[in-house]
Design an enzyme around this catalytic site. Structure first.
Site, short mmCIF file in Angstrom:
data_model
loop_
_atom_site.label_atom_id
_atom_site.label_comp_id
_atom_site.label_asym_id
_atom_site.label_seq_id
_atom_site.Cartn_x
_atom_site.Cartn_y
_atom_site.Cartn_z
N ASP A 160 9.34 -20.66 9.87
CA ASP A 160 9.94 -19.62 9.04
C ASP A 160 10.97 -20.21 8.08
O ASP A 160 12.09 -19.70 7.92
CB ASP A 160 10.59 -18.55 9.92
CG ASP A 160 10.92 -17.27 9.16
OD1 ASP A 160 10.36 -17.06 8.07
OD2 ASP A 160 11.75 -16.48 9.66
N ASP A 187 2.44 -18.40 8.10
CA ASP A 187 3.36 -18.82 7.03
C ASP A 187 3.48 -20.32 6.82
O ASP A 187 4.04 -20.76 5.82
CB ASP A 187 4.79 -18.31 7.26
CG ASP A 187 4.93 -16.82 7.10
OD1 ASP A 187 3.94 -16.16 6.77
OD2 ASP A 187 6.05 -16.31 7.33
N ASP A 241 11.01 -7.75 12.70
CA ASP A 241 10.97 -8.94 11.85
C ASP A 241 12.29 -9.68 11.87
O ASP A 241 12.37 -10.82 11.42
CB ASP A 241 10.65 -8.55 10.41
CG ASP A 241 9.27 -7.96 10.24
OD1 ASP A 241 8.33 -8.48 10.86
OD2 ASP A 241 9.13 -6.97 9.51
#
Length: 470
Positions: free
Chosen positions: A253, A292, A446
């Site tokens: 992330d 991601d 999230d």
């Protein structure tokens, strides 16, 4: 988890898909008569210099004296049915010892044990409980009645070893079609807690927990083999497909930071993904690889890291999964419809090893419509066609029922935005995306942002109800 948001123009025509309805599943047969040891050790037998007792839900095997050979101090149990030559099996168990040493685990035909050890492998026991998960293939023989043994001699001492959760299951010959619904998912556990609100719990159970949802795996599991084996084994026992997210790459992330963490370095990640893959073994599974990570590699420069190193780690991960989990359908994550243009994303996927996988995933943890995600995926495949060829793809529909959230601060619209809704429940299709999946767990936050104050990955019932109500 950071996913860059932005509006896209929807197609004027609705996406048309022919849906495949999963067939009912049948349970796999457990070939160990007693692997839990809740009250006894029967039918396990002490052989040579060992004593065997049941103790607090474990099988306690004490080596009585120092012996030279592994088989001079062992414990064995017959399988409940003969094995099928040529078929794949997985032996798994928990074990720990009073002293660390290498023991040996075998699965062998009882009529010819020395000549037909289908599995004979050393396992490094430690003083802390660890899960071992070992695949093997049954050999051809006239008499295929079998037994499992744990051989504890030859250590130079007289250790006491404890075993639990011993399991022997045959890998399904035919790939299951039904997706696994875990009773231990975050929404299922919350809805099943009597302390929680009854009406809310009923709604979450009916609309979220009863659907097949991915389980996410990362460094928060101290024993990744146990975590993966428990989950995959539970699905296998129902003849259903387990669905896993591998989420532990270093500098995870990197763009958003809400779900930061991951393995410490490339070596640590290689070791972790190897253990993850080996825990799946030859069993059937679905894996979404590192949401991601391809798209966010450019952000690792903020930590003084090289994006090329991230692509190399992903390439290595795809090679490890292909070798160690050959029946897993792996989808390398390709972000969402607006993060990177398809002509940029495609070559990044290639250098990250998509040639080693079944395909790619899109819209994980995001809100873009299925139509826009289809358009993006088709475009990515257009650029892949000239290199590795077109690939299968899957779309996360867990929160895209109302499409993306739009306001005057688009940079944070990915993080628990209001007014979103559950999308199409998980299902396999005959056209377009191979699957519509709920990769993101509906109701898992999230991060501390938007309409939730819970940390990333924490279940928030209010967030879940917002998705149910739209």
């Amino acid at each position: 988890m950071r996913l860059i948001a932005g509006a896209t123009a929807a197609l004027s025509a609705a996406l048309t898909a022919v849906l495949l309805v999963p067939q009912p599943a049948s349970a796999a047969t457990q070939l160990i008569g007693n692997g839990a040891f809740t009250s006894s050790t029967t039918p396990w037998a002490a052989i040579g210099q060992t004593t065997v007792t049941a103790e607090s839900g474990w099988m306690k095997v004490a080596v009585k004296q120092v012996v030279a050979n592994p088989w001079d101090a062992m414990v064995a149990a017959p399988t409940t049915a003969a094995l099928n030559p040529g078929k794949s099996y997985t032996l798994s168990f928990d074990a720990y010892s009073t002293t660390a040493f290498k023991a040996r685990a075998t699965v062998q035909y009882t009529a010819t044990p020395s000549a037909n050890q289908l599995l004979a492998t050393d396992v490094q026991l430690t003083t802390e409980s660890k899960r071992y998960s070992i695949p093997f293939t049954a050999a051809t023989a006239t008499d295929t009645a079998a037994e499992v043994t744990f051989q504890l001699g030859g250590s130079g001492g007289a250790p006491t070893v404890r075993f639990d959760n011993v399991s022997l299951l045959e890998t399904q010959t035919t790939r299951p079609t039904a997706l696994y619904v875990s009773p231990l998912s975050n929404p299922a556990r919350w809805a099943g807690d009597p302390a929680n609100d009854g009406d809310t719990a009923k709604a979450i159970a009916a609309d979220i927990a009863n659907e097949p949802i991915f389980e996410w795996f990362g460094g928060w599991f101290g024993d990744i083999t146990k975590a993966v084996d428990d989950y995959v084994g539970a699905a296998q026992a129902q003849d259903k497909l387990p669905m896993l997210v591998a989420y532990n790459i270093p500098n995870r992330d990197a763009c958003g930071g809400q779900s930061g963490g991951g393995a410490g370095d490339a070596t640590g990640y290689h070791n972790w993904i190897t253990e993850f893959a080996k825990a799946i073994g030859t069993r059937h599974a679905i894996v979404v690889l590192e949401p991601d990570a391809v798209a966010a590699a450019e952000c690792v420069t903020k930590f003084g890291k090289d994006p090329e190193d991230q692509y190399r780690m992903l390439l290595d991960a795809t090679q490890v999964l292909r070798a160690q989990a050959p029946n897993a359908w792996v989808y390398l994550d390709a972000a969402n419809a607006t993060w990177h243009a398809p002509d940029k994303m495609a070559p990044l996927l290639v250098k990250s090893g998509i040639a080693n996988t079944r395909g790619f995933s899109v819209n994980v943890s995001n809100y873009f419509t299925t139509v826009d995600s289809e358009t993006y995926s088709v475009a990515v495949n257009g650029y892949l066609s000239g290199t590795v060829g077109t690939k299968k793809y899957v779309i996360d529909t867990s929160r895209n029922g109302n499409g993306p959230y739009e306001d005057d601060t688009p940079g944070d619209n990915w993080c628990n935005p209001p007014g979103r809704k559950l999308g199409t429940p998980p299902i396999r299709q005959l056209s377009g995306a191979e699957y519509l999946f709920w990769v993101k767990v509906p109701g898992d936050s999230d991060g501390q942002c938007g309409i939730s104050d819970e940390p990333a990955g924490t279940f928030d019932p209010d967030l879940a109800m917002a998705l149910i109500n739209g």
